[in-house]
Design an enzyme around this catalytic site. Structure first.
Site, PDB file in Angstrom:
ATOM      1  N   ASP A 446       0.833  -1.206   0.000  1.00 19.10           N
ATOM      2  CA  ASP A 446       0.000   0.000   0.000  1.00 19.10           C
ATOM      3  C   ASP A 446       0.871   1.260   0.000  1.00 19.10           C
ATOM      4  OD1 ASP A 446      -2.305   1.513   0.143  1.00 19.10           O
ATOM      5  OD2 ASP A 446      -3.095   0.517   1.925  1.00 19.10           O
ATOM      6  N   ASP A 511     -10.812   1.878  -3.470  1.00 17.36           N
ATOM      7  CA  ASP A 511     -11.320   1.609  -2.123  1.00 17.36           C
ATOM      8  C   ASP A 511     -12.840   1.604  -2.100  1.00 17.36           C
ATOM      9  OD1 ASP A 511      -8.996   1.157  -0.830  1.00 17.36           O
ATOM     10  OD2 ASP A 511      -8.874   3.087   0.183  1.00 17.36           O
TER      11      ASP A 511
HETATM   12  C1  DGJ Z   1      -5.792   1.933   1.821  1.00 17.98           C
HETATM   13  C2  DGJ Z   1      -6.159   0.722   1.003  1.00 17.98           C
HETATM   14  O1  DGJ Z   1      -6.599   1.114  -0.259  1.00 17.98           O
HETATM   15  C3  DGJ Z   1      -7.195  -0.097   1.773  1.00 17.98           C
HETATM   16  O2  DGJ Z   1      -7.621  -1.161   0.992  1.00 17.98           O
HETATM   17  C4  DGJ Z   1      -6.595  -0.551   3.067  1.00 17.98           C
HETATM   18  O3  DGJ Z   1      -5.556  -1.451   2.832  1.00 17.98           O
HETATM   19  C5  DGJ Z   1      -6.118   0.636   3.866  1.00 17.98           C
HETATM   20  N1  DGJ Z   1      -5.261   1.501   3.111  1.00 17.98           N
HETATM   21  C6  DGJ Z   1      -5.381   0.194   5.112  1.00 17.98           C
HETATM   22  O4  DGJ Z   1      -4.835   1.231   5.797  1.00 17.98           O
END
Ligand code: DGJ
Length: 712
Positions: A446, A511
């Site tokens: 990430d 997301d």
């Molecule tokens: C952002 C990501 O896009 C999410 O899927 C998740 O992993 C969060 N960060 C976790 O902090």
């Protein structure tokens, strides 16, 4: 006259590489007959000077360097202490490569070398261009700007399609009519960004999904970029893409070079979908690892929207057990397993399993997951550090910043300067230790903030260096753990370009797990990325991001066509929904080899519908998804014209999702032809030309149709 001519089955590219002029693009488009000579093309391009402008037609070049003296466009800007700014590259040498060449030129006056590596893939017709600038002088050279290449495109490409977005709304398409002057998209976020995907299309006004001419250009780069289309006063059109450089960022010492990111381009005479098929072929054959392509993509369970930071081994085991029973094949433990990371205020950088939440370590959970026959995956955000972390307390000087300027607050975290070897070594050692200590086969990598002040400890900008360091770190981890797949995630889909896909295995698309948003997001991403590279998860009934409630049938159908996963609390969802989810996972597995290898055909439909299909490369099979996004103003919807089928073959057509779909007012064509049951057989040409009358359906319904060619 010296030319470089490259041919693929349907595309031809010609570069002019004359001795007394800089190299330029002479032709890029539909393949022409072998007996068309490049001299003819050059003669047909002869232009004149005019009153009020230069007495000669101003030449264009791949670099659009300052020495051309062009009044409107400059693609390369550099100087030595204010001098040597007027380079003009000439005397190109062409060195042949298997499917392309190097075009090597020099400017003796400013002592610079410029080299282009161009390649036209004979199968996909994808054109790749990268350039390298070398300082042969005795003093340093400051490079302000360098487009990878400036490409003259036909003037009848009147429409520009750009890709914009925001968090949870990635891959939006914006189609505008080209005007005089410049179309510019700039990204200074230090990552690929949500708001400016590094790609653009140029098309004729009537180009649609399956007809018409279009050029697609993608910058394979996960950092700052500038995309431009300039319409010159003389009518010519130049597209240029390149990394965007900060002041002083690239200073080349004598003998040093700057290598641009690569442009991945394609031309299609059959609309946007055919263009996407070329990009998909490129990603599949040139970027993804063959051994990973050979393995079916395991269905995921991701813990994020189920537990967030509330980790508890027993509950996670329960979730894993439930997931395995549904047919899930990989369990991915998201953020919250390490250091003091009980919320997003602390712990980033401390990549050791938290004693607080995992007193017995991660092994009991990993053993439970693998014991259920699933693979284990885990989340990292290596490039980041929370100020409240042991790492930051020990090495506050490891972060990027700008002297005397406060960091822009962004998720309470800073960016580590991973171009420093000691920082990269630290991260490699931590990740390597976790992978060595556990049977882990997947990393969700990430990256959740912009690089707003990307200065290193010496004060110089490190944004380009950061991207190269990221790619090197990903490769180092892959080298040490080749069995581990890596997902590129960045607050959803803010790092989902072809640059990072050369070092990873899939991307997190967004997301937003809201199926309605996802239909649009995934459609946008499909312009460049094949379905198997897109993480597509079934979210909770009550979507966390939008607050919308969406049926399981719609959620599952939306995730099913990509790399399917689940991201919901299986302990609280309704049993009836879980029953339906299990059926969707089974269906996905039945069809994933088609979905993850076939040719994509997006369909043009009424705006309240979205339709997309994947057709087997040998046209023996297809799966089409049709979503009813909102209500219809007509009594009945129109017809669905399938695409990509073999017009000469007969296909067995069946509605395979939702199972037992209840018609709104039976009998519709679905019941009359028993499409949910035995199915019916139609000619491919009829399905494509005449199309099928659609049944009425409620908004937020997604129907999946399967077509199988029959023998005889
Ligand atoms: C952002 C990501 O896009 C999410 O899927 C998740 O992993 C969060 N960060 C976790 O902090």
């Amino acid at each position: 006259m010296q030319y470089l001519r490259l041919d693929s089955a349907d595309t031809m590219v010609v570069f002019s590489c004359e001795q007394d002029a800089p190299p330029s693009l002479l032709y890029w488009g539909k393949a022409l007959a072998k007996n068309v000579s490049v001299d003819e093309l050059a003669k047909l391009s002869l232009r004149q000077g005019m009153h009020g402008v230069a007495d000669v037609s101003m030449p264009l070049s791949l670099a659009m360097e300052a020495g051309l003296g062009h009044p409107m466009v400059q693609g390369l800007s550099a100087h030595r202490e204010g001098k040597d700014w007027g380079s003009l590259f000439r005397g190109a040498k062409v060195e042949t490569l298997p499917h392309g060449a190097k075009i090597i030129c020099r400017d003796e006056q400013t002592r610079l070398g410029l080299e282009y590596r161009v390649e036209l893939d004979p199968e996909s017709g994808v054109l790749r261009i990268a350039s390298t600038l070398t300082n042969y002088g005795a003093t340093p050279l400051d490079l302000n700007e360098m487009a990878t290449a400036c490409l003259e495109l036909p003037q009848n490409m009147t429409d520009i399609i750009g890709f914009s977005g925001r968090w949870t709304q990635e891959f939006g398409r914006e189609r505008i009519a080209r005007t005089s002057g410049s179309y510019v998209r700039e990204n200074r976020s230090g990552r690929t960004s949500h708001f400016s995907y590094p790609a653009l299309l140029l098309a004729t006004a009537d180009t649609n999904e399956n007809a018409g001419e279009v050029y697609g250009l993608h910058l394979a780069w996960s950092g700052n970029h500038r995309l431009r289309v300039d319409t010159l006063t003389d009518g010519r059109v130049i597209a240029n893409l390149g990394a965007l450089l900060f002041p002083g960022e690239i200073r080349l010492a004598p003998g040093e070079s700057y290598a641009s990111p690569e442009i991945v381009g394609a031309y299609s005479a059959q609309g946007f979908s055919a263009l996407s098929r070329k990009f998909h072929q490129h990603v599949r054959t040139k970027l993804l690892r063959a051994e990973m392509r050979a393995k079916p993509r395991p269905v995921h369970y991701n813990t994020w929207e189920a537990v967030y930071f509330d980790h508890d081994t027993d509950r996670l085991k329960e979730l894993a057990t439930k997931a395995a029973a549904l047919g899930v094949e990989r369990f991915v433990l998201d953020d919250g397993w390490f250091g003091a990371r009980r919320n997003d205020l602390a712990g980033l950088g401390d990549w050791v399993v938290s004693d607080d939440v995992y007193p017995l370590g991660l092994r009991p959970l990993v053993d439970h997951v693998t014991g259920l026959g699933m693979e284990m995956g885990i989340w990292f955000e290596p490039e980041m550090v929370n100020p409240d972390s042991d790492l930051y307390r020990a090495h506050p000087d490891w972060v990027l910043g700008a002297e005397a300027v406060d960091q822009v607050p962004f998720r309470t975290q800073y960016v580590l300067d991973i171009s420093r070897p000691e920082v990269a070594d630290y991260l490699f050692d931590r990740i390597d230790a976790v992978l060595r200590d556990h049977d882990i086969r997947y990393i969700k990598w990430d990256m959740n903030r912009d690089l707003s002040h990307p200065g290193g400890v010496d004060g110089a900008v490190r944004a380009v260096a950061q991207v190269h360091a990221l790619y090197a770190l990903l490769d180092r981890i892959r080298g040490a753990h080749p069995q581990v797949e890596i997902e590129s995630c960045s607050s959803g889909g803010a790092r989902a370009d072809m640059g990072v896909l050369a070092h990873s295995d899939r991307v997190w698309t967004s997301d937003s797990n809201d199926a309605l948003d996802r239909q649009n997001i995934q459609r946008g991403a499909s312009f460049f990325l094949p379905p198997e590279t897109m993480g597509c998860h079934v979210g909770p009934a009550h979507c966390h991001v939008t607050g919308r409630r969406i049926s399981m049938a719609m959620r599952a159908a939306t995730a099913l066509t990509g790399h399917m996963g689940l991201e919901l609390n299986l302990l609280t969802e309704r049993e009836a929904d879980l029953f339906q989810l299990k059926a969707a996972i089974t269906l996905h597995k039945q069809h994933r080899s088609l979905l993850h290898d076939g040719d994509i055909y997006r369909l043009d439909t009424a705006p309240h519908h979205l339709a997309i299909g994947v057709v087997a490369r040998d046209k023996s099979e297809a799966l089409f998804s049709l979503s009813y996004m909102t209500g219809d103003q007509h009594v009945l919807p129109g017809r669905l014209q399938f695409a990509g089928l073999d017009p000469a073959r007969r296909y067995h057509l069946a509605l395979i999702w939702p199972e037992g779909w209840p018609a709104v007012k039976a009998p519709s064509l679905i019941e009359k032809l028993d499409l949910s049951g035995a199915g019916a057989v139609f000619n491919g040409a009829a399905l494509m030309q005449a199309g099928m009358q659609l049944p009425h359906a409620q908004p937020e319904t997604c129907l999946l149709f399967h077509l199988k060619a029959i023998l005889g």
